[in-house]
Design an enzyme around this catalytic site. Structure first.
Site, short mmCIF file in Angstrom:
data_model
loop_
_atom_site.label_atom_id
_atom_site.label_comp_id
_atom_site.label_asym_id
_atom_site.label_seq_id
_atom_site.Cartn_x
_atom_site.Cartn_y
_atom_site.Cartn_z
N GLN A 102 38.83 54.24 17.46
CA GLN A 102 39.22 53.95 16.20
C GLN A 102 37.95 53.88 15.05
O GLN A 102 38.28 53.50 13.94
CB GLN A 102 40.18 52.64 15.91
CG GLN A 102 41.36 52.88 16.81
CD GLN A 102 41.93 51.30 16.93
OE1 GLN A 102 42.60 51.00 16.01
NE2 GLN A 102 41.57 50.73 18.31
N ASN A 103 36.85 53.93 15.71
CA ASN A 103 35.65 53.70 14.75
C ASN A 103 35.09 54.98 14.08
O ASN A 103 35.38 55.84 14.58
CB ASN A 103 34.67 53.08 15.95
CG ASN A 103 34.92 51.78 16.44
OD1 ASN A 103 35.58 51.01 15.87
ND2 ASN A 103 34.24 51.53 17.48
N ASP A 105 31.87 55.18 13.23
CA ASP A 105 30.48 54.99 13.32
C ASP A 105 29.44 56.12 13.92
O ASP A 105 28.31 55.93 13.89
CB ASP A 105 29.96 53.65 13.54
CG ASP A 105 30.56 53.45 14.95
OD1 ASP A 105 30.61 54.16 15.71
OD2 ASP A 105 30.97 52.13 14.99
N HIS A 120 40.04 57.87 13.46
CA HIS A 120 40.16 57.84 11.91
C HIS A 120 38.98 58.40 11.40
O HIS A 120 38.61 58.33 10.08
CB HIS A 120 39.83 56.47 11.79
CG HIS A 120 41.04 55.44 12.16
ND1 HIS A 120 40.87 54.06 12.62
CD2 HIS A 120 42.42 55.75 12.13
CE1 HIS A 120 42.01 53.89 12.91
NE2 HIS A 120 43.20 54.65 12.82
N CYS A 128 32.67 67.88 1.33
CA CYS A 128 32.89 68.30 -0.06
C CYS A 128 34.54 68.06 -0.16
O CYS A 128 35.17 68.83 0.44
CB CYS A 128 32.32 69.45 -0.37
SG CYS A 128 32.69 70.02 -2.13
N CYS A 131 35.06 72.42 -1.67
CA CYS A 131 34.68 73.59 -0.68
C CYS A 131 34.60 73.29 0.72
O CYS A 131 34.65 74.16 1.64
CB CYS A 131 33.12 74.17 -0.99
SG CYS A 131 31.87 73.26 -0.37
N GLY A 188 37.19 46.31 22.72
CA GLY A 188 36.95 45.86 21.30
C GLY A 188 38.12 46.14 20.26
O GLY A 188 37.50 46.31 19.22
N ALA A 232 31.54 43.23 25.29
CA ALA A 232 31.67 44.46 25.95
C ALA A 232 30.32 44.79 26.25
O ALA A 232 30.31 45.56 27.44
CB ALA A 232 32.32 45.68 25.15
#
Length: 245
Positions: A102-103, A105, A120, A128, A131, A188, A232
């Site tokens: 779900q991160n 990063d 996500h 962009c 384009c 987590g 974790a």
């Protein structure tokens, strides 16, 4: 119920198809604050005002200035922690089929994982709005707001804003992994944000075992087959060492 590292290692050793579902908790140890909960970003700003797609479309300069610029700075400094590296080791040794995260990063990929379903989307990529050109976040320089593509279109992170749907491919692939695994590691995350919250329950309904790795019990704990309670970054390397030893 809480279980020991030894018992968790036994479950992982017996598994032939393990999938991990990860959330913000795994990246907190890399210096990335969560969005929800105590200390989360939404304690200081209203997500409907700064993280809804409507807000971005209405005033992209404001959203970039007050939210996305900060996120860019945080994510560019973040590095994978021992939990990320442990999952990468599991994939390399054939003990992990895929990660559903779900991160946004990109730290799983930075640690070396290849099979990552970004539920996500990702802030590591910028696209962009006109384009659809894509570039790594490291190549984005915020000399003007909102940042513009060479075509003149407005640039945005390639992640899901409030008010947008989960990417169809990511949703379908995550569901496929969930119904085919025999063990799901839930790491987590409180598994309360839908539709991601449905994935462990979907796996459980297909007779998969659910092993949580979280600092505290969650709404998923009553149906899980065990809770490794703690961070974790501390527990996953120990778990992997027991499986590989």
């Amino acid at each position: 119920m809480e279980i020991s590292l030894e018992k968790a290692a036994e479950l992982l050793k017996k598994s032939r198809n393990t999938v991990a579902l990860t959330g913000a908790g795994i990246s907190v140890e890399s210096g990335i604050p969560p969005f929800r909960g105590k200390g989360g970003l939404w304690e200081t700003m209203d997500p409907m005002e700064f993280a809804h797609i409507r807000a971005f479309r209405n005033n992209p300069e404001k959203v970039w200035d007050l939210l996305l610029r900060t996120m860019k700075d945080v994510l560019e400094k973040a590095r994978p922690n021992p939990a990320h590296h442990a999952l990468a080791d599991m994939e390399k040794t054939g003990k992990l089929e895929a990660i559903i995260t779900q991160n946004i990063d990109g730290l799983h990929q930075a640690a070396g994982n290849k099979k990552v379903i970004e539920f996500h989307g990702s802030f590591a990529r910028i696209i962009c709005t006109d384009c659809h050109r894509s570039l790594p976040i490291q190549e984005l320089f915020l000399e003007e707001l909102p940042p513009l593509c060479t075509c003149g279109g407005i640039l945005r992170p390639d992640c899901v804003f409030f008010g947008e749907n989960i990417p169809e491919d990511a949703l379908y692939t995550a569901q496929e992994y969930s119904i085919s695994c025999d063990l799901m590691l839930v790491i987590g995350t409180s598994a309360e944000v839908w539709p991601a919250a449905d994935l462990p329950r979907m796996a459980k309904n297909r007779s998969a075992l659910i092993l949580e790795i979280n600092p505290e019990p969650t709404s998923l704990t009553p149906i899980s087959d065990g809770l490794l309670r703690g961070r974790a970054g501390e527990l996953l390397p120990q778990l992997v060492a027991r499986v590989q030893g």
